[in-house]
Scaffold this active site. Sequence first.
Site, PDB file in Angstrom:
ATOM      1  N   LYS A  94       0.724  -1.274   0.042  1.00 13.22           N
ATOM      2  CA  LYS A  94      -0.126  -0.320  -0.069  1.00 13.22           C
ATOM      3  C   LYS A  94       1.044   1.268  -0.012  1.00 13.22           C
ATOM      4  CE  LYS A  94      -3.175  -0.579   3.060  1.00 13.22           C
ATOM      5  NZ  LYS A  94      -3.988  -0.701   4.293  1.00 13.22           N
ATOM      6  N   LYS A 106       2.252  -4.065  11.165  1.00 16.46           N
ATOM      7  CA  LYS A 106       0.980  -4.233  11.743  1.00 16.46           C
ATOM      8  C   LYS A 106       1.083  -5.154  13.160  1.00 16.46           C
ATOM      9  CE  LYS A 106      -3.162  -3.443  10.289  1.00 16.46           C
ATOM     10  NZ  LYS A 106      -3.609  -2.611   9.097  1.00 16.46           N
ATOM     11  N   ASN A 221     -15.140   3.312  11.328  1.00  9.48           N
ATOM     12  CA  ASN A 221     -14.735   4.393  10.882  1.00  9.48           C
ATOM     13  C   ASN A 221     -14.677   4.499   9.310  1.00  9.48           C
ATOM     14  OD1 ASN A 221     -11.970   5.795   9.744  1.00  9.48           O
ATOM     15  ND2 ASN A 221     -12.512   6.846  11.678  1.00  9.48           N
TER      16      ASN A 221
HETATM   17  N1  GLU Z   1      -4.796   0.677   9.713  1.00  8.77           N
HETATM   18  C1  GLU Z   1      -4.626   1.605   8.530  1.00  8.77           C
HETATM   19  C2  GLU Z   1      -4.517   0.781   7.295  1.00  8.77           C
HETATM   20  O1  GLU Z   1      -4.856  -0.438   7.533  1.00  8.77           O
HETATM   21  C3  GLU Z   1      -3.984   2.840   8.753  1.00  8.77           C
HETATM   22  C4  GLU Z   1      -2.511   2.565   8.960  1.00  8.77           C
HETATM   23  C5  GLU Z   1      -1.745   3.881   9.007  1.00  8.77           C
HETATM   24  O2  GLU Z   1      -2.125   4.773   9.139  1.00  8.77           O
HETATM   25  O3  GLU Z   1      -0.446   3.568   9.702  1.00  8.77           O
HETATM   26  O4  GLU Z   1      -4.332   1.035   6.168  1.00  8.77           O
END
Ligand code: GLU
Length: 416
Positions: A94, A106, A221
């Site tokens: 990503k 994560k 959210n």
């Molecule tokens: N938890 C979000 C995601 O899966 C945001 C991660 C972040 O902002 O570091 O993209």
Amino acid sequence: MSQDFNVYDVVLKQLDDAADELDLDPQIKLLLKEPVRTLKVSIPVRMDDGSINIFNGIRCQHNDALGPTKGGIRFHPKVDENEVKALAAWMTYKCSLVGIPYGGAKGGVECNPKKLSIGELERLSRGFIQAISPIIGPNKDIPAPDVYTNSQVMSWFMDEFSKIKGVNSPGLVTGKPLVLGGSFGRDSATARGLMYTVREAAKALSIDLKGARVVVQGYGNAGSFSAEFLHELGCKIIAANDSCGGVYNPKGMDPFKLRSHKTDHSTICDYSDSERISNEDLLTLECDILVPAALENQITPEIAKKVNCKLIAEAANGPTTPDADRILTDNGIIVIPDILANAGGVTVSYFEWVQNMYNYYWTKEEVDSKLERIMVEAFNKVYKTHLERNVTMRVAAYIVAIQRLNEAMKARGWVE
Ligand code: GLU
């Protein structure tokens, strides 16, 4: 959160598909296959009744070729190592795809936050940060909110880390409240980014968004803000659900009223202006745009066969299994994949971190316009690759992401 299959296999399959198409150097593939570091911790927490409970936590850092690792921390009753590894890898792809200088990570803590008192939640949050503090930091690994964590949890993380280091460290985490160095627009960033990708996809595919029927699975959210932004583009929210149940109204529901219902009743499943609908019926409802915004492994082959929409915008990470993906492609359904559709969250996290590092803060307009530019550019790159190579949008997104990672790993000299 699936027990029946290993979600990390999904990531490996997605890597394989793009690697084959790219004729990727096998050494690069090898480096992307396994996370660089996984730390498992036990967190003792004093409960309100005086007893001690031990919670399991994990932080996984997948790849740091492009910069410090980045990714959220979820609090959920079911957190397993393969799932966290998969989520960390998705963060790598990503961040690379949208061109921000981060690797992927994560974390998760196995707990039911709905059953913890506020004091227990605070002690658990602080305990987790103490336990992983050796491997995180503003230039190492930067946590953020994820499923069932929010700006309050981020504040405790930041405060605890600042105490441990003896230095105020706002750049340790993103998703903080504004008063502690949060960024305008971070709370709704995932959904705003998704809206930009849907808008671009609609242009490319000639889908008229005025009156387009939208179904949202998951009203947390990402789901709730997505419903609101799509409603503002003229779409009609005909169904939505949360872990308690779903609601349906073919005439459309007001997403702002759904939000206030959720705030007051902690669920939308008893919202008045609607009929009840099961999760499976919701996912397979005839509509124009389906937004899975809950957890992994929701669109399985059985569901995919019955999905009846034109476009899927994945707000959640990993909602579609590879077999389901194939069925959707065969049925002519276009998927804006998670690593593109939900990248707005981490993009504004990056903006928050930049502001923290400079200690200089931007306006909401600056944040929104920078986010729009990044999301539109990323969408166009993926869409162009999809057309040029005649591959799915998911494979195209991985191709764009892996090309940048490949370049970075080669420049670092990790492979010849
Ligand atoms: N938890 C979000 C995601 O899966 C945001 C991660 C972040 O902002 O570091 O993209």
